[in-house]
Design a protein around this motif. Structure first.
Motif, PDB file in Angstrom:
ATOM      1  N   LEU C  90       0.835  -1.216   0.000  1.00 11.02           N
ATOM      2  CA  LEU C  90       0.000   0.000   0.000  1.00 11.02           C
ATOM      3  C   LEU C  90       0.861   1.254   0.000  1.00 11.02           C
ATOM      4  O   LEU C  90       0.536   2.251  -0.649  1.00 11.02           O
ATOM      5  CB  LEU C  90      -0.916  -0.016   1.227  1.00 11.02           C
ATOM      6  CG  LEU C  90      -2.114  -0.976   1.127  1.00 11.02           C
ATOM      7  CD1 LEU C  90      -2.920  -0.969   2.419  1.00 11.02           C
ATOM      8  CD2 LEU C  90      -3.023  -0.620  -0.036  1.00 11.02           C
ATOM      9  N   GLN C  91       1.967   1.173   0.754  1.00  8.46           N
ATOM     10  CA  GLN C  91       2.852   2.341   0.803  1.00  8.46           C
ATOM     11  C   GLN C  91       3.391   2.665  -0.591  1.00  8.46           C
ATOM     12  O   GLN C  91       3.415   3.820  -1.008  1.00  8.46           O
ATOM     13  CB  GLN C  91       4.015   2.048   1.757  1.00  8.46           C
ATOM     14  CG  GLN C  91       4.535   3.310   2.412  1.00  8.46           C
ATOM     15  CD  GLN C  91       5.495   2.979   3.523  1.00  8.46           C
ATOM     16  OE1 GLN C  91       6.012   1.867   3.638  1.00  8.46           O
ATOM     17  NE2 GLN C  91       5.730   3.947   4.378  1.00  8.46           N
ATOM     18  N   GLN C  92       3.833   1.588  -1.247  1.00 15.76           N
ATOM     19  CA  GLN C  92       4.340   1.797  -2.610  1.00 15.76           C
ATOM     20  C   GLN C  92       3.256   2.372  -3.498  1.00 15.76           C
ATOM     21  O   GLN C  92       3.477   3.277  -4.293  1.00 15.76           O
ATOM     22  CB  GLN C  92       4.853   0.472  -3.214  1.00 15.76           C
ATOM     23  CG  GLN C  92       6.079  -0.084  -2.531  1.00 15.76           C
ATOM     24  CD  GLN C  92       7.272   0.833  -2.652  1.00 15.76           C
ATOM     25  OE1 GLN C  92       7.276   1.821  -3.376  1.00 15.76           O
ATOM     26  NE2 GLN C  92       8.304   0.527  -1.900  1.00 15.76           N
ATOM     27  N   LEU C  93       2.042   1.826  -3.333  1.00 13.78           N
ATOM     28  CA  LEU C  93       0.911   2.326  -4.135  1.00 13.78           C
ATOM     29  C   LEU C  93       0.682   3.792  -3.842  1.00 13.78           C
ATOM     30  O   LEU C  93       0.445   4.594  -4.745  1.00 13.78           O
ATOM     31  CB  LEU C  93      -0.358   1.539  -3.794  1.00 13.78           C
ATOM     32  CG  LEU C  93      -0.588   0.252  -4.598  1.00 13.78           C
ATOM     33  CD1 LEU C  93      -1.854  -0.432  -4.127  1.00 13.78           C
ATOM     34  CD2 LEU C  93      -0.669   0.533  -6.088  1.00 13.78           C
ATOM     35  N   LYS C  94       0.705   4.085  -2.553  1.00 13.03           N
ATOM     36  CA  LYS C  94       0.488   5.482  -2.156  1.00 13.03           C
ATOM     37  C   LYS C  94       1.472   6.416  -2.881  1.00 13.03           C
ATOM     38  O   LYS C  94       1.115   7.502  -3.327  1.00 13.03           O
ATOM     39  CB  LYS C  94       0.693   5.590  -0.638  1.00 13.03           C
ATOM     40  CG  LYS C  94       0.211   6.940  -0.063  1.00 13.03           C
ATOM     41  CD  LYS C  94       0.207   6.953   1.439  1.00 13.03           C
ATOM     42  CE  LYS C  94       1.211   8.003   1.906  1.00 13.03           C
ATOM     43  NZ  LYS C  94       1.527   7.904   3.320  1.00 13.03           N
ATOM     44  N   ALA C  95       2.713   5.938  -2.981  1.00 11.58           N
ATOM     45  CA  ALA C  95       3.727   6.746  -3.680  1.00 11.58           C
ATOM     46  C   ALA C  95       3.588   6.655  -5.193  1.00 11.58           C
ATOM     47  O   ALA C  95       4.321   7.300  -5.929  1.00 11.58           O
ATOM     48  CB  ALA C  95       5.115   6.290  -3.258  1.00 11.58           C
ATOM     49  N   GLY C  96       2.654   5.818  -5.644  1.00  9.03           N
ATOM     50  CA  GLY C  96       2.418   5.704  -7.082  1.00  9.03           C
ATOM     51  C   GLY C  96       3.406   4.774  -7.754  1.00  9.03           C
ATOM     52  O   GLY C  96       3.456   4.693  -8.981  1.00  9.03           O
ATOM     53  N   ASP C  97       4.206   4.092  -7.033  1.00  6.70           N
ATOM     54  CA  ASP C  97       5.208   3.242  -7.648  1.00  6.70           C
ATOM     55  C   ASP C  97       4.631   1.866  -7.858  1.00  6.70           C
ATOM     56  O   ASP C  97       4.733   0.983  -7.012  1.00  6.70           O
ATOM     57  CB  ASP C  97       6.432   3.176  -6.720  1.00  6.70           C
ATOM     58  CG  ASP C  97       7.649   2.662  -7.459  1.00  6.70           C
ATOM     59  OD1 ASP C  97       8.777   2.940  -7.023  1.00  6.70           O
ATOM     60  OD2 ASP C  97       7.454   1.970  -8.501  1.00  6.70           O
ATOM     61  N   LEU C  98       3.987   1.696  -8.998  1.00  4.20           N
ATOM     62  CA  LEU C  98       3.317   0.423  -9.278  1.00  4.20           C
ATOM     63  C   LEU C  98       4.340  -0.699  -9.441  1.00  4.20           C
ATOM     64  O   LEU C  98       4.065  -1.858  -9.160  1.00  4.20           O
ATOM     65  CB  LEU C  98       2.472   0.541 -10.539  1.00  4.20           C
ATOM     66  CG  LEU C  98       1.221   1.418 -10.384  1.00  4.20           C
ATOM     67  CD1 LEU C  98       0.468   1.503 -11.686  1.00  4.20           C
ATOM     68  CD2 LEU C  98       0.312   0.865  -9.321  1.00  4.20           C
ATOM     69  N   VAL C  99       5.526  -0.345  -9.930  1.00  8.12           N
ATOM     70  CA  VAL C  99       6.552  -1.373 -10.152  1.00  8.12           C
ATOM     71  C   VAL C  99       6.972  -1.958  -8.818  1.00  8.12           C
ATOM     72  O   VAL C  99       6.978  -3.180  -8.623  1.00  8.12           O
ATOM     73  CB  VAL C  99       7.760  -0.764 -10.880  1.00  8.12           C
ATOM     74  CG1 VAL C  99       8.895  -1.750 -10.955  1.00  8.12           C
ATOM     75  CG2 VAL C  99       7.357  -0.323 -12.276  1.00  8.12           C
ATOM     76  N   ALA C 100       7.283  -1.077  -7.832  1.00 14.58           N
ATOM     77  CA  ALA C 100       7.705  -1.557  -6.500  1.00 14.58           C
ATOM     78  C   ALA C 100       6.568  -2.276  -5.811  1.00 14.58           C
ATOM     79  O   ALA C 100       6.774  -3.292  -5.124  1.00 14.58           O
ATOM     80  CB  ALA C 100       8.171  -0.366  -5.690  1.00 14.58           C
ATOM     81  N   ALA C 101       5.339  -1.737  -6.035  1.00 14.54           N
ATOM     82  CA  ALA C 101       4.164  -2.365  -5.397  1.00 14.54           C
ATOM     83  C   ALA C 101       4.021  -3.799  -5.883  1.00 14.54           C
ATOM     84  O   ALA C 101       3.718  -4.707  -5.097  1.00 14.54           O
ATOM     85  CB  ALA C 101       2.928  -1.551  -5.727  1.00 14.54           C
ATOM     86  N   ARG C 102       4.242  -3.964  -7.239  1.00 14.38           N
ATOM     87  CA  ARG C 102       4.118  -5.319  -7.793  1.00 14.38           C
ATOM     88  C   ARG C 102       5.148  -6.233  -7.150  1.00 14.38           C
ATOM     89  O   ARG C 102       4.871  -7.384  -6.811  1.00 14.38           O
ATOM     90  CB  ARG C 102       4.340  -5.284  -9.308  1.00 14.38           C
ATOM     91  CG  ARG C 102       3.065  -5.198 -10.087  1.00 14.38           C
ATOM     92  CD  ARG C 102       3.109  -6.016 -11.349  1.00 14.38           C
ATOM     93  NE  ARG C 102       4.201  -5.677 -12.208  1.00 14.38           N
ATOM     94  CZ  ARG C 102       4.208  -4.647 -13.029  1.00 14.38           C
ATOM     95  NH1 ARG C 102       3.177  -3.866 -13.117  1.00 14.38           N
ATOM     96  NH2 ARG C 102       5.284  -4.405 -13.755  1.00 14.38           N
ATOM     97  N   ALA C 103       6.374  -5.687  -6.950  1.00 13.95           N
ATOM     98  CA  ALA C 103       7.432  -6.497  -6.335  1.00 13.95           C
ATOM     99  C   ALA C 103       7.035  -6.879  -4.920  1.00 13.95           C
ATOM    100  O   ALA C 103       7.144  -8.043  -4.508  1.00 13.95           O
ATOM    101  CB  ALA C 103       8.728  -5.694  -6.341  1.00 13.95           C
ATOM    102  N   ALA C 104       6.499  -5.874  -4.161  1.00  8.74           N
ATOM    103  CA  ALA C 104       6.101  -6.148  -2.768  1.00  8.74           C
ATOM    104  C   ALA C 104       4.936  -7.118  -2.694  1.00  8.74           C
ATOM    105  O   ALA C 104       4.790  -7.881  -1.720  1.00  8.74           O
ATOM    106  CB  ALA C 104       5.749  -4.837  -2.088  1.00  8.74           C
ATOM    107  N   ALA C 105       4.102  -7.107  -3.728  1.00 11.62           N
ATOM    108  CA  ALA C 105       2.903  -7.960  -3.706  1.00 11.62           C
ATOM    109  C   ALA C 105       3.235  -9.444  -3.694  1.00 11.62           C
ATOM    110  O   ALA C 105       2.384 -10.274  -3.326  1.00 11.62           O
ATOM    111  CB  ALA C 105       2.053  -7.612  -4.916  1.00 11.62           C
ATOM    112  N   HIS C 106       4.462  -9.774  -4.126  1.00 13.08           N
ATOM    113  CA  HIS C 106       4.817 -11.201  -4.125  1.00 13.08           C
ATOM    114  C   HIS C 106       4.728 -11.794  -2.729  1.00 13.08           C
ATOM    115  O   HIS C 106       4.524 -12.989  -2.558  1.00 13.08           O
ATOM    116  CB  HIS C 106       6.236 -11.389  -4.680  1.00 13.08           C
ATOM    117  CG  HIS C 106       6.302 -11.117  -6.157  1.00 13.08           C
ATOM    118  ND1 HIS C 106       5.436 -11.703  -7.026  1.00 13.08           N
ATOM    119  CD2 HIS C 106       7.118 -10.301  -6.862  1.00 13.08           C
ATOM    120  CE1 HIS C 106       5.702 -11.271  -8.252  1.00 13.08           C
ATOM    121  NE2 HIS C 106       6.737 -10.397  -8.174  1.00 13.08           N
TER     122      HIS C 106
END
Lengths: 71, 140, 544
Positions: C90-106
């Motif tokens: 969510l934090q990554q999403l909040k920052a708009g970083d979809l790439v990092a969010a995808r990585a964290a989603a694993h």
């Protein structure tokens, strides 16, 4: 008519423009010297017929100028 | 020069072409208004032809040609002069342009020229006239 | 779920109450037993019952409860780690970083991760759509602007044309006034000419009459001359006759004289008579001649008269001809004068009409120029709207850029990639200029690339080789401290790639923004801040 009349007297043929007439009696005067000088052809003489003066020719001795045809 | 009346003769003065001719009156038979003339074939040029005068045949000569005259003024009243020629008194007609007058000429006044029928010349008030002797016409 | 929760949370409370109650009950029983000296079997059975109840409670309630509690705690732990992972995502999403969010989603539970990845992809696609749409908007905005400026120039041309036409109309009005004045003068002259024309016509008529009179007289004279001519011809005939008679008489006289001379003496008297006759004839001829001469003279004068009258007739005919021609000219003139008057009146009318017409035209032109003015003002608004559109498009673009997508359009991606490269090569920064230049050449919308150390001192600065440097030279110098700059502060604060708002570039004077990224080394230490200046205009032109 067109063709000019000719008068045949014996073997002689006279060309003519016109035949005026035929007379039996004619008072013929002898041609004078002056006349003969200016008209030097054989003729019997001069005469008057119907107010016209004529030269009278002898049939036996026609002037050559007639025999030739046109004078 | 006026000659005495007894010495002169009377002449008939004629005009022919550009000449004046004088004829002795004693040869003049009659002056007529120009006669009608029938030409003759084969005639000499001076012979105009034959005319009828008082029931007689009259040979008519052209005076102008006889004189060898040149052309003159056109004649107002041309005449035929009936003349006696030669000893036989042969009547001949002379065709002239006018019969002018009768004149008296003294023989001495005539200057002889001797050509043909012309005897001589004479000075007249009307001009120089040739005096004629027609007897020479009859000569052969 | 809440009901279940309530149940489970209620259970330990219930357990506590029940066990408390049972204990209390036991105690109360003991007290009562002690107090009242109840039979032992009551106290024993009560004790057994209490123990039995307790045992039952432990077996049936407490144990399962403890099992549940253990399970619950295990789940909570699981949930906690899952939550952590989720929190990171969510934090990554909040920052708009979809790439990092995808990585964290694993790290998320598989089904959740699947859903999340799908969602992230959808969002990414949406953002890309928005980006390309905003490019379209920007393009539309530019088109609108160019159309507006065309229209503006067109309207200024129109305005100029209106001014020209107005000037022409005024010129026309002046000319018309001139013509009207001339026409009025012409009308006066025409009136004068008309008067003299009438007089002229009258004079010619008189002349014609006079000439006709003369003609008649001449004709009379000619007739008289004719008669005289006839008479004189008759007289000539008579004279001719007389002449003939005179001629004949003359010859007669000659003949007579000739006869008389032949007759000799007898003929002398006759010859005198003949002479007289001859002289008479002569005189006749002479008088005929003089009469003829007189007649000739008379005839000549008659002929002269006839000739003269003929000449006069010709002359008269000429004069008549000329007079008639004059009459015709005068008639023509009068006709022309009439026509001129007529024309002058027409011209006067026409100029009046024209004046009215040109007044109308001027009015219309005024209206037209008002319309043009309104249009120009409208166009200004239009232009402003177009500018607004542009700004909007840029804002949208920038907004979408706050999402870190792994697309080439994403400046954040570019910055991040470059920062990663720099981070990997930390310590080997000799070829920085070359690296920067390559990146700048690849992405022509970048104005410059620069790097500061963690304190904000400028370590490297490369300008895009395709740009013309400003006259004043570079706006910054190596070693200069840029810690005050907003992009530096944002990076240091958020520890992630950031975008600045749009400002005016010192380098190009055009609108630009800066994307800045932190540079980490392999140990995760911040070794510098990378900055890229993006030229807003050229960047919005690049197709997605």
């Amino acid at each position: 008519m067109g063709k000019k009349p000719t008068i045949r007297v014996g073997e002689v043929v006279f060309p003519a423009d016109e035949v005026v007439g035929v007379v039996h009696d004619l008072a013929v005067r002898e041609p004078g010297k002056v006349f003969a000088r200016f008209w030097p052809y054989p003729c019997l003489g001069l005469a008057v017929l119907a107010s016209e003066a004529l030269v009278v020719l002898a049939a036996s001795a026609p002037p050559e100028l007639f025999a030739k045809g046109e004078p | 020069m006026v000659a005495p009346l007894e010495a002169t003769r009377r002449y008939l003065l004629l005009a022919a072409g550009d000449r004046l001719a004088a004829l002795e009156v004693r040869v003049v038979r009659r002056i007529l208004r120009a006669l009608p003339v029938t030409p003759l074939p084969g005639a000499q040029p001076a012979l105009l032809g034959l005319a009828e005068y008082s029931g007689e045949p009259l040979p008519v000569l052209d005076l102008a040609q006889l004189l060898g005259a040149g052309p003159g003024p056109s004649p107002a009243f041309p005449v035929t002069v009936v003349v006696r020629v030669g000893a036989g008194g042969e009547l001949v007609g002379l065709a002239a342009d006018a019969a002018l007058d009768l004149v008296s000429i003294a023989p001495g006044a005539v200057t002889p020229t001797g050509e043909g029928i012309v005897v001589g010349e004479v000075a007249l008030p009307q001009g120089t006239a040739e005096v004629l002797d027609l007897a020479r016409l009859a000569a052969p | 779920m809440k009901q279940q929760e309530k149940r489970w949370t209620a259970v330990p409370i219930l357990g506590a109450i029940i066990s408390g109650g049972i204990g209390l009950l036991g105690f109360v029983g003991l007290v009562i037993a002690g107090t009242y000296g109840l039979p032992r079997w009551v106290m024993d059975s009560y004790f057994v019952l209490t123990i039995g109840l307790l045992g039952l409670y432990v077996a049936l309630v407490l144990q399962p409860t403890r099992k549940l509690a253990k399970q619950f705690l295990r789940l909570k732990a699981q949930f906690g780690s899952g939550e952590e992972a989720f929190g990171r995502v969510l934090q990554q999403l909040k920052a708009g970083d979809l790439v990092a969010a995808r990585a964290a989603a694993h790290h998320l539970p598989p089904r959740v991760a699947e859903q999340f990845v799908a969602t992230a992809k959808a969002v990414g696609a949406l953002v890309q759509q928005i980006q390309s749409s905003s490019v379209d908007v920007a393009a539309a905005g530019q088109q609108v602007q160019s159309i507006a400026s065309e229209l503006a120039s067109g309207s200024s041309e129109q305005a100029a044309a209106v001014v020209e036409i107005t000037a022409t109309m005024e010129e026309l009005a002046r000319t018309a006034a001139q013509i009207a004045t001339n026409a009025a003068n012409q009308a006066e002259l025409a009136a004068q000419a008309e008067a003299s024309g009438a007089a002229g016509a009258a004079a010619v008529d008189e002349a014609l009459q006079g000439v006709e009179e003369v003609q008649k007289r001449i004709a009379a004279i000619a007739a008289r001359a004719d008669t005289l001519g006839t008479r004189s011809r008759e007289i000539y005939r008579v004279l001719d006759l007389i002449t003939e008679i005179a001629q004949e008489t003359h010859i007669l006289a000659l003949n007579a004289a000739i006869e008389a001379s032949a007759a000799g003496e007898h003929g002398r008297r006759f010859s005198v008579v003949a002479d007289e006759v001859r002289r008479l004839a002569e005189r006749s001829r002479e008088s005929v001649d003089s009469v003829r001469t007189l007649l000739e003279e008379f005839s000549a004068s008659i002929r002269a008269t006839v000739v003269a009258t003929e000449e006069s007739t010709k002359e008269v005919a000429n004069v008549l001809e000329r007079a008639r021609a004059a009459a015709a000219s005068i008639a023509e003139l009068r006709g022309a004068v009439e026509a001129t008057s007529h024309a002058a009146r027409e011209i006067s009318l026409a100029t009046q009409q024209q004046r009215t017409a040109s007044d109308q035209v001027v009015l219309t032109l005024k209206e037209v120029s008002q319309v043009i003015q309104k249009m120009a003002e409208g166009l200004k608004g239009f232009s402003a709207t177009a500018e607004h559109l542009n700004q909007l498009a840029l804002s949208i673009q920038l907004l979408t850029q706050s999402f870190h997508l792994d697309t080439p359009r994403s400046v954040k991606h570019i910055a991040q990639t470059l920062a990663d490269t720099l981070g990997a090569e930390a310590g080997y920064w000799e070829a920085l200029d070359a690296t920067f230049t390559q990146t700048l050449k690849e992405h022509r919308f970048l104005e410059s690339a620069f790097l500061t150390d963690p304190e904000g001192n400028l370590a490297a600065f490369t300008v895009n080789p395709e740009l013309r440097l400003p006259e004043g030279g570079l706006p910054v110098a190596i070693g200069q401290n840029l810690a005050e700059r907003p992009w530096f502060q944002a990076v240091m604060r958020d520890q992630r790639t950031t975008l600045t708002p749009v400002y005016t570039s010192l380098l190009t004077g055009q609108r630009c923004f800066t994307v800045a990224a932190p540079v980490w080394d392999s140990q995760g230490r911040l070794v510098g801040v990378l900055g890229l200046d993006v030229n807003a205009t050229s960047w919005t032109k690049i197709a997605a």
